[in-house]
Scaffold this motif. Structure first.
Motif, PDB file in Angstrom:
ATOM      1  N   PHE A  77      16.303 -38.270  22.029  1.00 51.06           N
ATOM      2  CA  PHE A  77      15.248 -39.215  21.666  1.00 51.06           C
ATOM      3  C   PHE A  77      13.890 -38.554  21.787  1.00 51.06           C
ATOM      4  O   PHE A  77      13.711 -37.575  22.510  1.00 51.06           O
ATOM      5  N   ILE A  78      12.944 -39.108  21.060  1.00 49.94           N
ATOM      6  CA  ILE A  78      11.521 -38.806  21.247  1.00 49.94           C
ATOM      7  C   ILE A  78      10.823 -40.151  21.311  1.00 49.94           C
ATOM      8  O   ILE A  78      11.083 -41.037  20.484  1.00 49.94           O
ATOM      9  N   VAL A  79       9.958 -40.320  22.294  1.00 48.76           N
ATOM     10  CA  VAL A  79       9.225 -41.568  22.452  1.00 48.76           C
ATOM     11  C   VAL A  79       7.743 -41.233  22.614  1.00 48.76           C
ATOM     12  O   VAL A  79       7.388 -40.221  23.217  1.00 48.76           O
ATOM     13  N   ARG A  80       6.903 -42.075  22.007  1.00 50.86           N
ATOM     14  CA  ARG A  80       5.455 -41.934  22.137  1.00 50.86           C
ATOM     15  C   ARG A  80       4.935 -43.144  22.885  1.00 50.86           C
ATOM     16  O   ARG A  80       5.129 -44.282  22.462  1.00 50.86           O
ATOM     17  N   LEU A  81       4.267 -42.882  24.020  1.00 53.80           N
ATOM     18  CA  LEU A  81       3.707 -43.946  24.844  1.00 53.80           C
ATOM     19  C   LEU A  81       2.193 -43.925  24.731  1.00 53.80           C
ATOM     20  O   LEU A  81       1.572 -42.861  24.748  1.00 53.80           O
ATOM     21  N   ASN A  82       1.600 -45.109  24.617  1.00 51.40           N
ATOM     22  CA  ASN A  82       0.151 -45.240  24.589  1.00 51.40           C
ATOM     23  C   ASN A  82      -0.424 -44.608  25.847  1.00 51.40           C
ATOM     24  O   ASN A  82       0.032 -44.888  26.945  1.00 51.40           O
ATOM     25  N   GLY A  83      -1.438 -43.773  25.691  1.00 49.32           N
ATOM     26  CA  GLY A  83      -1.996 -43.040  26.816  1.00 49.32           C
ATOM     27  C   GLY A  83      -2.647 -43.900  27.882  1.00 49.32           C
ATOM     28  O   GLY A  83      -2.689 -43.508  29.047  1.00 49.32           O
ATOM     29  N   LYS A  84      -3.134 -45.081  27.520  1.00 46.11           N
ATOM     30  CA  LYS A  84      -3.768 -45.961  28.505  1.00 46.11           C
ATOM     31  C   LYS A  84      -2.777 -46.959  29.089  1.00 46.11           C
ATOM     32  O   LYS A  84      -2.661 -47.101  30.292  1.00 46.11           O
ATOM     33  N   THR A  85      -2.054 -47.661  28.222  1.00 46.73           N
ATOM     34  CA  THR A  85      -1.176 -48.752  28.681  1.00 46.73           C
ATOM     35  C   THR A  85       0.229 -48.274  29.032  1.00 46.73           C
ATOM     36  O   THR A  85       0.961 -48.970  29.719  1.00 46.73           O
ATOM     37  N   LEU A  86       0.619 -47.117  28.510  1.00 46.93           N
ATOM     38  CA  LEU A  86       1.968 -46.562  28.643  1.00 46.93           C
ATOM     39  C   LEU A  86       3.034 -47.450  28.006  1.00 46.93           C
ATOM     40  O   LEU A  86       4.209 -47.362  28.338  1.00 46.93           O
TER      41      LEU A  86
END
Length: 103
Positions: free
Chosen positions: A73-82
């Motif tokens: 998998f690859i996941v992208r998390l918002n840098g502020k809210t995660l």
């Protein structure tokens, strides 16, 4: 690999991710932000292999265990809210290091 959690740092932030996809970021002044990303149908995360900061967000690549099989998998998390911005699965195991190029 038989880890219960993975630890890594990016800049001044320290991350800890558990096998269930939940974790925490400890930042400046020891401020803690907890997060989870969904590992749909998997028994657990087998390993988090790669991480990177990209446009102020966090990218994670790893492998999932489904008992006798697995996937990546690859996941992208918002840098502020995660919170998860997107996630993609790949029908493979033993993924290689990715390349971030031209946005």
């Amino acid at each position: 690999y038989d880890y219960e959690k993975w630890n890594f740092s990016i800049s001044t932030d320290k991350y800890e991710i558990n096998k269930n996809g939940c974790g925490k970021r400890t930042g400046e002044n020891n401020a803690v932000k907890k997060f989870c990303f969904f590992i749909e149908g998997a028994d657990f995360i087998d390993r988090v292999i790669y991480f990177a900061e990209y446009q102020n967000d966090l990218l994670l690549a790893g492998e999932l265990s489904f008992g006798d099989s697995g996937s990546a998998f690859i996941v992208r998390l918002n840098g502020k809210t995660l919170k998860t911005k997107w996630r993609t699965d790949m029908p493979t195991f033993n993924i290689a290091k990715g390349l971030i190029e031209d946005n």
